[in-house]
Design a protein around this motif. Structure first.
Motif, PDB file in Angstrom:
ATOM      1  N   LEU A  18       0.915  -1.886  -0.276  1.00  0.00           N
ATOM      2  CA  LEU A  18      -0.236   0.293   0.238  1.00  0.00           C
ATOM      3  C   LEU A  18       0.606   1.070  -0.312  1.00  0.00           C
ATOM      4  CD1 LEU A  18      -2.053  -1.539   2.650  1.00  0.00           C
ATOM      5  CD2 LEU A  18      -2.817  -1.185  -0.359  1.00  0.00           C
ATOM      6  N   LEU A  19       2.100   1.027   0.791  1.00  0.00           N
ATOM      7  CA  LEU A  19       2.979   2.152   0.636  1.00  0.00           C
ATOM      8  C   LEU A  19       3.761   2.513  -0.897  1.00  0.00           C
ATOM      9  CD1 LEU A  19       5.130   1.915   4.367  1.00  0.00           C
ATOM     10  CD2 LEU A  19       2.826   3.595   3.843  1.00  0.00           C
ATOM     11  N   ILE A  20       3.689   1.666  -1.148  1.00  0.00           N
ATOM     12  CA  ILE A  20       4.725   1.814  -1.943  1.00  0.00           C
ATOM     13  C   ILE A  20       3.451   2.051  -3.759  1.00  0.00           C
ATOM     14  CG2 ILE A  20       5.270   1.277  -4.595  1.00  0.00           C
ATOM     15  CD1 ILE A  20       6.655  -1.650  -2.449  1.00  0.00           C
ATOM     16  N   ALA A  21       2.025   1.738  -3.709  1.00  0.00           N
ATOM     17  CA  ALA A  21       1.247   1.876  -4.619  1.00  0.00           C
ATOM     18  C   ALA A  21       0.576   3.947  -3.966  1.00  0.00           C
ATOM     19  CB  ALA A  21       0.064   1.832  -4.002  1.00  0.00           C
ATOM     20  N   GLU A  22       1.198   4.260  -2.842  1.00  0.00           N
ATOM     21  CA  GLU A  22       0.719   5.582  -2.777  1.00  0.00           C
ATOM     22  C   GLU A  22       1.698   6.681  -3.280  1.00  0.00           C
ATOM     23  OE1 GLU A  22      -2.201   7.847  -0.994  1.00  0.00           O
ATOM     24  OE2 GLU A  22      -2.239   5.998  -0.698  1.00  0.00           O
ATOM     25  N   LYS A  23       3.002   6.317  -3.126  1.00  0.00           N
ATOM     26  CA  LYS A  23       4.105   6.655  -3.102  1.00  0.00           C
ATOM     27  C   LYS A  23       3.728   7.132  -5.032  1.00  0.00           C
ATOM     28  CE  LYS A  23       7.931   8.355  -3.362  1.00  0.00           C
ATOM     29  NZ  LYS A  23       8.254  10.073  -2.653  1.00  0.00           N
ATOM     30  N   GLN A  24       2.756   6.409  -5.590  1.00  0.00           N
ATOM     31  CA  GLN A  24       3.168   6.230  -7.183  1.00  0.00           C
ATOM     32  C   GLN A  24       1.770   6.846  -7.839  1.00  0.00           C
ATOM     33  OE1 GLN A  24       2.876   1.976  -8.828  1.00  0.00           O
ATOM     34  NE2 GLN A  24       4.780   2.029  -8.200  1.00  0.00           N
ATOM     35  N   VAL A  25       0.611   7.179  -6.186  1.00  0.00           N
ATOM     36  CA  VAL A  25      -0.105   8.497  -7.164  1.00  0.00           C
ATOM     37  C   VAL A  25       0.256   9.877  -7.087  1.00  0.00           C
ATOM     38  CG1 VAL A  25      -2.481   9.198  -5.923  1.00  0.00           C
ATOM     39  CG2 VAL A  25      -2.060   7.645  -5.463  1.00  0.00           C
ATOM     40  N   PRO A  26      -0.339  10.541  -8.541  1.00  0.00           N
ATOM     41  CA  PRO A  26      -0.201  11.792  -9.047  1.00  0.00           C
ATOM     42  C   PRO A  26      -0.558  12.943  -8.231  1.00  0.00           C
ATOM     43  CG  PRO A  26      -0.351  10.261 -10.782  1.00  0.00           C
ATOM     44  CD  PRO A  26      -1.374   9.155  -9.358  1.00  0.00           C
ATOM     45  N   ASN A  27      -0.154  13.798  -7.756  1.00  0.00           N
ATOM     46  CA  ASN A  27       0.367  14.524  -6.880  1.00  0.00           C
ATOM     47  C   ASN A  27      -1.186  15.783  -6.985  1.00  0.00           C
ATOM     48  OD1 ASN A  27       2.120  14.911  -5.535  1.00  0.00           O
ATOM     49  ND2 ASN A  27       2.844  16.405  -7.007  1.00  0.00           N
ATOM     50  N   MET A  28      -2.133  15.637  -8.713  1.00  0.00           N
ATOM     51  CA  MET A  28      -3.832  15.760  -8.152  1.00  0.00           C
ATOM     52  C   MET A  28      -4.595  14.904  -7.887  1.00  0.00           C
ATOM     53  SD  MET A  28      -3.741  18.491 -10.319  1.00  0.00           S
ATOM     54  CE  MET A  28      -4.882  18.394 -11.236  1.00  0.00           C
ATOM     55  N   ARG A  29      -4.097  13.574  -8.091  1.00  0.00           N
ATOM     56  CA  ARG A  29      -4.942  13.044  -7.357  1.00  0.00           C
ATOM     57  C   ARG A  29      -5.481  12.612  -6.177  1.00  0.00           C
ATOM     58  NH1 ARG A  29      -7.035   9.009 -11.383  1.00  0.00           N
ATOM     59  NH2 ARG A  29      -6.048   9.673 -13.568  1.00  0.00           N
TER      60      ARG A  29
ATOM     61  N   TYR B  60       3.461  12.939   0.550  1.00  0.00           N
ATOM     62  CA  TYR B  60       3.143  11.601  -0.064  1.00  0.00           C
ATOM     63  C   TYR B  60       3.589  11.336   2.032  1.00  0.00           C
ATOM     64  CZ  TYR B  60       5.508   7.080   0.155  1.00  0.00           C
ATOM     65  OH  TYR B  60       5.136   5.413   0.952  1.00  0.00           O
ATOM     66  N   TRP B  61       4.633  11.812   2.877  1.00  0.00           N
ATOM     67  CA  TRP B  61       4.852  10.965   4.304  1.00  0.00           C
ATOM     68  C   TRP B  61       3.639  11.899   5.125  1.00  0.00           C
ATOM     69  CZ3 TRP B  61       4.524  14.036   8.427  1.00  0.00           C
ATOM     70  CH2 TRP B  61       4.561  15.595   8.643  1.00  0.00           C
ATOM     71  N   LEU B  62       2.829  12.463   4.709  1.00  0.00           N
ATOM     72  CA  LEU B  62       1.549  12.551   5.386  1.00  0.00           C
ATOM     73  C   LEU B  62       0.548  11.310   5.187  1.00  0.00           C
ATOM     74  CD1 LEU B  62       0.460  16.381   5.262  1.00  0.00           C
ATOM     75  CD2 LEU B  62       1.496  15.461   7.600  1.00  0.00           C
ATOM     76  N   ARG B  63       0.440  11.852   3.885  1.00  0.00           N
ATOM     77  CA  ARG B  63      -0.833  10.016   3.505  1.00  0.00           C
ATOM     78  C   ARG B  63       0.316   8.427   4.457  1.00  0.00           C
ATOM     79  NH1 ARG B  63      -0.060  10.083  -2.183  1.00  0.00           N
ATOM     80  NH2 ARG B  63       1.028  11.686  -2.127  1.00  0.00           N
ATOM     81  N   ALA B  64       1.578   8.525   4.156  1.00  0.00           N
ATOM     82  CA  ALA B  64       1.797   7.044   4.722  1.00  0.00           C
ATOM     83  C   ALA B  64       1.713   7.835   6.001  1.00  0.00           C
ATOM     84  CB  ALA B  64       3.020   7.581   4.095  1.00  0.00           C
ATOM     85  N   VAL B  65       1.854   8.358   6.787  1.00  0.00           N
ATOM     86  CA  VAL B  65       1.631   8.461   8.098  1.00  0.00           C
ATOM     87  C   VAL B  65       0.086   8.005   8.865  1.00  0.00           C
ATOM     88  CG1 VAL B  65       1.864   9.629  10.296  1.00  0.00           C
ATOM     89  CG2 VAL B  65       3.213  10.132   9.262  1.00  0.00           C
TER      90      VAL B  65
END
Length: 253
Positions: free
Chosen positions: A131-142, A148-153
């Protein structure tokens, strides 16, 4: 020169407003990615089955864990990336499912949680990296332009809470032992008040146990019980080796 600067500032402000508007429009109207949304809603359905369909609890928890694995694989391999924590269509059903599992297993008393944490750690290691790898690949617009670190936490906390709730619930639901009855005496009772109501507790000294147990009780039972009364406590070994207890008022002859 001043006019050129003013024009540049106006153009940059307009572009910034347009980018925010496009981002909000995209996030608001972009349809959910089925690869992410379907497993998330499946978790909510399985949590509801756990709470309301006792005969399906084992299957519901197995499918709940499988949904997390499916979510991780789908998020990692999906062509259209979508943030899991920023998209309400996926985040809300996951949060509600965690709350349902949490309320269900807390009806039981599990004083020693070491084995639960070990099982939860395995759950986290199987799902969180994908899930962290997938979240890292999400474009900023999406991702609503959040870092990213906020979403990762937020994602780590979400997976950890789901893992703890699943491990504690499966420790009870998967256990098929009969349990052993013990006599207990109420040594203390108290209530935690809040605006929405209150939580009622009793502390009991159990025969054969060195430490007392704190048990959650309902309002009617709390009013009926007094310090010095005896209750029957049933001890179960737990599927993951974490002891848990239930209690009941002895039936008068």
């Amino acid at each position: 020169i001043r006019r050129q600067r003013q024009m540049c500032i106006r153009d940059s402000c307009r572009r910034g407003r347009n980018d925010v508007a496009k981002s909000n429009k995209f996030l608001g109207k972009n349809p959910p990615n089925p690869a992410v949304a379907l497993p998330a809603w499946g978790m909510l359905i399985m949590a509801l089955a756990l709470v309301f369909l006792p005969s399906l609890r084992t299957a519901a928890l197995i499918l709940y864990a499988a949904d997390w694995l499916a979510l991780g694989i789908a998020a990692l391999t999906a062509k259209r990336k979508q943030s899991l924590v920023n998209y309400w269509g996926s985040c809300v059903p996951i949060v509600v499912a965690i709350v349902l599992l949490n309320f269900w297993y807390r009806r039981y008393t599990t004083p020693w949680m070491r084995n639960i944490f070990l099982v939860a750690l395995g759950f986290v290691l199987l799902t969180l990296p994908m899930l962290l790898i997938a979240e890292k690949q999400v474009p900023n617009m999406r991702a609503g332009r959040e870092k990213y670190w906020l979403r990762a936490v937020a994602l780590t906390m979400l997976v950890f809470l789901a893992a703890i709730s699943w491990a504690a619930a499966s420790n009870i639901a998967f256990d098929q032992s009969a349990g052993s009855l013990r006599t207990a005496c109420i040594t203390e009772k108290w209530r935690n008040s809040s605006r929405t109501g209150g939580q009622y507790h009793i502390r009991v000294a159990v025969e054969g146990l060195a430490e007392s147990l704190n048990l959650d009780v309902g309002r009617k039972a709390y009013r009926r019980l007094s310090e010095g009364d005896n209750v029957t406590v049933t001890e179960y070994p737990g599927f993951w080796g974490a002891l848990y207890y239930t209690w009941e008022i002895p039936q008068s002859p």
